[in-house]
Design an enzyme around this catalytic site. Structure first.
Site, PDB file in Angstrom:
ATOM      1  N   HIS A 158       0.831  -1.219   0.000  1.00 30.09           N
ATOM      2  CA  HIS A 158       0.000   0.000   0.000  1.00 30.09           C
ATOM      3  C   HIS A 158       0.862   1.263   0.000  1.00 30.09           C
ATOM      4  O   HIS A 158       0.431   2.301   0.491  1.00 30.09           O
ATOM      5  CB  HIS A 158      -0.948   0.029   1.212  1.00 30.09           C
ATOM      6  CG  HIS A 158      -1.654  -1.257   1.442  1.00 30.09           C
ATOM      7  ND1 HIS A 158      -2.867  -1.572   0.856  1.00 30.09           N
ATOM      8  CD2 HIS A 158      -1.314  -2.354   2.180  1.00 30.09           C
ATOM      9  CE1 HIS A 158      -3.241  -2.789   1.235  1.00 30.09           C
ATOM     10  NE2 HIS A 158      -2.316  -3.285   2.034  1.00 30.09           N
ATOM     11  N   SER A 279      14.860  21.844 -15.205  1.00 34.85           N
ATOM     12  CA  SER A 279      13.708  22.703 -15.454  1.00 34.85           C
ATOM     13  C   SER A 279      14.184  23.998 -16.072  1.00 34.85           C
ATOM     14  O   SER A 279      15.250  24.509 -15.708  1.00 34.85           O
ATOM     15  CB  SER A 279      12.996  22.979 -14.131  1.00 34.85           C
ATOM     16  OG  SER A 279      12.204  24.148 -14.239  1.00 34.85           O
ATOM     17  N   LYS A 285      15.979  21.689 -10.093  1.00 35.31           N
ATOM     18  CA  LYS A 285      15.280  20.465 -10.469  1.00 35.31           C
ATOM     19  C   LYS A 285      16.145  19.439 -11.171  1.00 35.31           C
ATOM     20  O   LYS A 285      17.019  19.769 -11.961  1.00 35.31           O
ATOM     21  CB  LYS A 285      14.094  20.799 -11.382  1.00 35.31           C
ATOM     22  CG  LYS A 285      13.008  21.590 -10.687  1.00 35.31           C
ATOM     23  CD  LYS A 285      12.144  20.704  -9.835  1.00 35.31           C
ATOM     24  CE  LYS A 285      11.070  20.061 -10.697  1.00 35.31           C
ATOM     25  NZ  LYS A 285      10.291  19.118  -9.936  1.00 35.31           N
ATOM     26  N   GLU A 292       9.750   8.562 -16.456  1.00 30.66           N
ATOM     27  CA  GLU A 292       8.375   9.005 -16.727  1.00 30.66           C
ATOM     28  C   GLU A 292       7.940   8.575 -18.123  1.00 30.66           C
ATOM     29  O   GLU A 292       6.785   8.186 -18.338  1.00 30.66           O
ATOM     30  CB  GLU A 292       8.261  10.517 -16.546  1.00 30.66           C
ATOM     31  CG  GLU A 292       8.302  10.908 -15.071  1.00 30.66           C
ATOM     32  CD  GLU A 292       8.423  12.404 -14.846  1.00 30.66           C
ATOM     33  OE1 GLU A 292       7.793  12.905 -13.907  1.00 30.66           O
ATOM     34  OE2 GLU A 292       9.154  13.072 -15.594  1.00 30.66           O
TER      35      GLU A 292
END
Ligand code: ARG
Length: 459
Positions: A158, A279, A285, A292
């Site tokens: 979970h 970024s 970043k 992804e």
């Protein structure tokens, strides 16, 4: 050249229809397979007495030249080519070279059995490539298990810390998935590797073709057994896409784990600069773009599968033009899966494991509570009662904002009189993973064996 089927028509095609109907722009990718199939077909019709030995030699040489002179399948068709599809393209180039003789090649053949054959040849090669790439990806995970296998990380259920595991165990879980993917591709290959050529348009060719010999010439295991099925079966595309979709799903899960594990909040791993991006606005970043996209590309591959299932649903026998819709999703899915598998290797090979941080994370979250209960079981307490007592001890620890093992023994004894000093060494993450020494468990001894076994299977 004029159309392959112009004879019975009075009017020209509507230009919009031509643009709608033509497939050259994407099926040109099959040029190599189309020529290969045509060479084999020329041989088959010469065995049937339709071509002389001399004609066969001329046709074969010309076909080879057509392939040599044409741009590669990946490069796409010449800009000025106006042929309907790759089959028309090859035939028109052939006729331009050898004239009347070129017009004999299509004797007894239909584009229906031709395209089914071409696509099977292409799919067979694509599967072989994917299996190789899967093997390389699995081996890179085995490599990670070898180099950082004993690092202790939190194991989650979970997405809550559950019990510690070693990183090698995590990596090998994905090796299992990728091995099943390899097996699924190899199994699909058996049904890909049959030869529809000789099925004609649908009823079987009327010429005396030795289909077994033809199948063998093209490296197929056997000819297809039924001509109606031979020209209209696209199960092989669907099965290949199904194996791809499940594989892509597995990759999306690895990617998701790594995206989460590499956040500052988790801090278990860090990705290599080479597979991350920054970024344009936020200077701090470092984004996990490779992972992804590994996660995101799953969508289009699953889409290719569902698209094909819907395209084939309810199609009457035998060939229908709907089937032309098989190629783009198959090509796209294979291209993207290939890229994903190769990308995964880069991600895994460059992964930095933050062992200290991971160990600390694994100690938190009271993820050694099960082991406190197990300890009480060893002291003779029935598991249900041990679970209850351990739960109460955890609650005290939560109130005191400390770990279980930081509680005074006297405090624990109030709830579980069986607790002794030796409980402390049972609660370290090393002890906790070490006790999971069952076959398939996370104990480092088992994981070491599993690494050796996986390497053996993969090489
Ligand atoms: N381009 C077609 C396809 O990919 C080739 C077969 C065409 N057959 C036909 N009868 N029009 O399906």
């Amino acid at each position: 050249m004029s159309k392959l089927w112009g004879g019975r028509f009075e009017k020209e095609s509507d230009p919009l229809f031509k643009a709608f109907n033509d497939s050259l722009r994407f099926d040109y990718r099959l040029i190599r397979e189309d020529v290969e199939g045509s060479v084999a077909w020329a041989k088959a019709i010469s065995r049937a007495g339709i071509l002389s030995t001399d004609e066969l030699a001329k046709l074969t040489a010309a076909l080879v030249e057509v392939l040599k002179e044409a741009p590669s399948g990946e490069a796409g068709p010449p800009v000025d080519a106006t042929d309907e599809d790759v089959h028309s393209f090859v035939e028109s180039r052939l006729v331009a070279k050898v004239g009347q003789l070129g017009k004999k090649l299509h004797t007894g053949r239909s584009r229906n059995d031709q395209v089914a054959t071409d696509l099977r040849l292409w799919t067979r090669a694509a599967i072989d490539e994917r299996v190789k790439e899967l093997k390389a990806a699995a081996l890179s995970l085995v490599g990670l298990a070898e180099r950082s296998g004993e690092v202790i990380i939190p194991g989650f259920t979970h997405l809550q810390r559950a019990q510690p595991v070693v990183l090698g165990h995590w990596a090998l879980a994905y090796v299992e998935m990728l091995e099943r993917d390899m097996a699924r591709f190899s199994d699909a290959r058996k049904r890909v590797n049959v030869c529809p050529l000789g099925s004609g348009a649908l009823a079987g060719t009327a010429f005396n073709i030795d289909r077994a010999a033809l199948a063998k010439d093209l490296g197929f295991d056997a000819p297809t057994r039924n001509s109606l099925d031979g020209v209209s079966d696209r199960d092989f595309v669907i099965e290949t896409l199904a194996a791809s979709a499940l594989c892509a799903t597995h990759l999306s899960r690895i990617a998701e784990d790594l995206i989460i594990y590499s956040t500052d909040e988790f801090g278990l791993v860090e990705m290599d600069d080479g597979v991350t991006s920054g970024s344009s606005l936020m200077p701090q970043k470092k984004n996990p773009d490779a992972c992804e996209l590994l996660r995101g590309k799953c969508g289009r591959i699953v889409g290719a599968l569902t698209g094909m299932l819907v395209a084939v649903k309810g199609l009457p026998l035998a060939y229908n033009k709907d089937m032309q819709e098989d190629k783009e999703p198959l090509f796209d899915a294979m291209d993207n899966l290939s890229m994903c598998l190769r990308m995964l290797v880069r991600v895994i090979d460059g992964l930095v494991v933050k062992a200290e941080r991971a160990r600390v994370a694994a100690m938190g979250g009271y993820s050694n509570s099960t082991d406190l209960a197990d300890y009480l079981v060893d002291k003779g307490v029935p598991f249900r009662d041990a679970h209850e007592m351990a739960g109460k001890i955890v609650r005290v620890a939560i109130e005191k904002k400390c770990m279980i093992e930081a509680l005074p023994i006297a405090e624990m004894k109030k709830i579980a009189p069986q607790v002794e000093e030796d409980v402390v060494k049972r609660l370290t993450p090393e002890a906790v993973v070490g006790r999971r020494a069952v076959f398939g468990g996370t104990a480092p001894v088992r994981v070491k064996e599993a690494v050796v076994a996986a390497r053996g299977r993969l090489s």
